[in-house]
Design a protein around this motif. Structure first.
Motif, PDB file in Angstrom:
ATOM      1  N   VAL A  25       0.851  -1.202   0.000  1.00 53.92           N
ATOM      2  CA  VAL A  25       0.000   0.000   0.000  1.00 53.92           C
ATOM      3  C   VAL A  25       0.884   1.249   0.000  1.00 53.92           C
ATOM      4  CG1 VAL A  25      -1.696   1.328   1.323  1.00 53.92           C
ATOM      5  CG2 VAL A  25      -1.977  -1.149   1.091  1.00 53.92           C
ATOM      6  N   GLU A  26       1.897   1.250   0.842  1.00 49.99           N
ATOM      7  CA  GLU A  26       2.803   2.393   0.937  1.00 49.99           C
ATOM      8  C   GLU A  26       3.480   2.695  -0.403  1.00 49.99           C
ATOM      9  OE1 GLU A  26       5.622   3.584   4.504  1.00 49.99           O
ATOM     10  OE2 GLU A  26       6.420   1.851   3.416  1.00 49.99           O
ATOM     11  N   HIS A  28       2.205   2.115  -3.289  1.00 48.64           N
ATOM     12  CA  HIS A  28       1.150   2.353  -4.285  1.00 48.64           C
ATOM     13  C   HIS A  28       1.027   1.224  -5.302  1.00 48.64           C
ATOM     14  CE1 HIS A  28       0.307   6.415  -2.869  1.00 48.64           C
ATOM     15  NE2 HIS A  28       1.605   6.509  -2.672  1.00 48.64           N
ATOM     16  N   ALA A  31      -4.227  -0.482  -3.871  1.00 49.19           N
ATOM     17  CA  ALA A  31      -4.978   0.627  -3.281  1.00 49.19           C
ATOM     18  C   ALA A  31      -5.354   0.325  -1.841  1.00 49.19           C
ATOM     19  CB  ALA A  31      -6.237   0.903  -4.093  1.00 49.19           C
ATOM     20  N   THR A  61      -6.224  -3.604  -7.021  1.00 50.51           N
ATOM     21  CA  THR A  61      -5.138  -2.935  -7.731  1.00 50.51           C
ATOM     22  C   THR A  61      -5.441  -2.889  -9.218  1.00 50.51           C
ATOM     23  OG1 THR A  61      -2.733  -2.868  -7.969  1.00 50.51           O
ATOM     24  CG2 THR A  61      -3.775  -5.055  -8.078  1.00 50.51           C
ATOM     25  N   TRP A  99     -10.923   5.523  -7.723  1.00 45.24           N
ATOM     26  CA  TRP A  99     -10.058   5.663  -6.549  1.00 45.24           C
ATOM     27  C   TRP A  99      -8.901   4.668  -6.618  1.00 45.24           C
ATOM     28  CZ3 TRP A  99      -9.419   1.883  -2.668  1.00 45.24           C
ATOM     29  CH2 TRP A  99      -8.576   2.287  -1.625  1.00 45.24           C
ATOM     30  N   ASP A 102      -6.527   5.899  -9.131  1.00 48.87           N
ATOM     31  CA  ASP A 102      -5.865   7.137  -8.695  1.00 48.87           C
ATOM     32  C   ASP A 102      -4.751   6.886  -7.685  1.00 48.87           C
ATOM     33  OD1 ASP A 102      -7.444   8.661 -10.349  1.00 48.87           O
ATOM     34  OD2 ASP A 102      -8.751   9.406  -8.743  1.00 48.87           O
ATOM     35  N   VAL A 103      -4.914   5.903  -6.823  1.00 46.53           N
ATOM     36  CA  VAL A 103      -3.925   5.732  -5.741  1.00 46.53           C
ATOM     37  C   VAL A 103      -2.883   4.656  -6.027  1.00 46.53           C
ATOM     38  CG1 VAL A 103      -5.482   6.623  -3.965  1.00 46.53           C
ATOM     39  CG2 VAL A 103      -5.325   4.154  -4.340  1.00 46.53           C
ATOM     40  N   THR A 104      -3.025   3.946  -7.157  1.00 49.05           N
ATOM     41  CA  THR A 104      -2.009   2.956  -7.491  1.00 49.05           C
ATOM     42  C   THR A 104      -1.093   3.506  -8.571  1.00 49.05           C
ATOM     43  OG1 THR A 104      -3.561   1.904  -9.042  1.00 49.05           O
ATOM     44  CG2 THR A 104      -3.341   0.910  -6.838  1.00 49.05           C
TER      45      THR A 104
END
Length: 110
Positions: A25-26, A28, A31, A61, A99, A102-104
């Motif tokens: 997660v950290e 990326h 997600a 992901t 989302w 966007d976050v991966t």
């Protein structure tokens, strides 16, 4: 079909799996994740049926990041042959899918 998938990994130790999940997660690569600490696995291994407690995590992901997750799991996992399976998500809440994307990380930059 969406651009995201669910990747399931099992491990012998819930704490190891939680730390591994945190790193992914950290970085990326995923997600988010849903971890179940207590499952019972039954499988053939070296000619014998094995039953043992394990932990299981399901990541969300990008489909394009699955090869990266397989490589990372293979390199860091305590098992000789870790379970890593990707399941396609055929439909999702569009806002949730956005989302995840966007976050991966974009697979081209990993």
């Amino acid at each position: 079909m969406t651009d995201i998938c669910e990747v399931v990994i099992t491990a012998p130790d819930a704490e190891w799996l939680a730390a591994f999940t945190h790193r992914l997660v950290e970085e990326h690569l995923v997600a988010g994740a849903h971890q179940i600490d207590a499952i019972r696995s039954t499988y053939w291994w070296h000619g014998e049926i094995v039953q043992r407690p394990e932990a299981r995590v399901a990541f969300h992901t990008r489909r394009a990041l699955v090869p990266v997750l397989i490589d990372r799991t293979t390199a860091e996992h305590p098992y000789e042959v870790p379970c890593v399976v990707a399941v396609p998500i055929v439909s999702a809440n569009p806002e949730y899918e956005r989302w995840v994307l966007d976050v991966t990380a974009d697979a081209a930059t990993t």
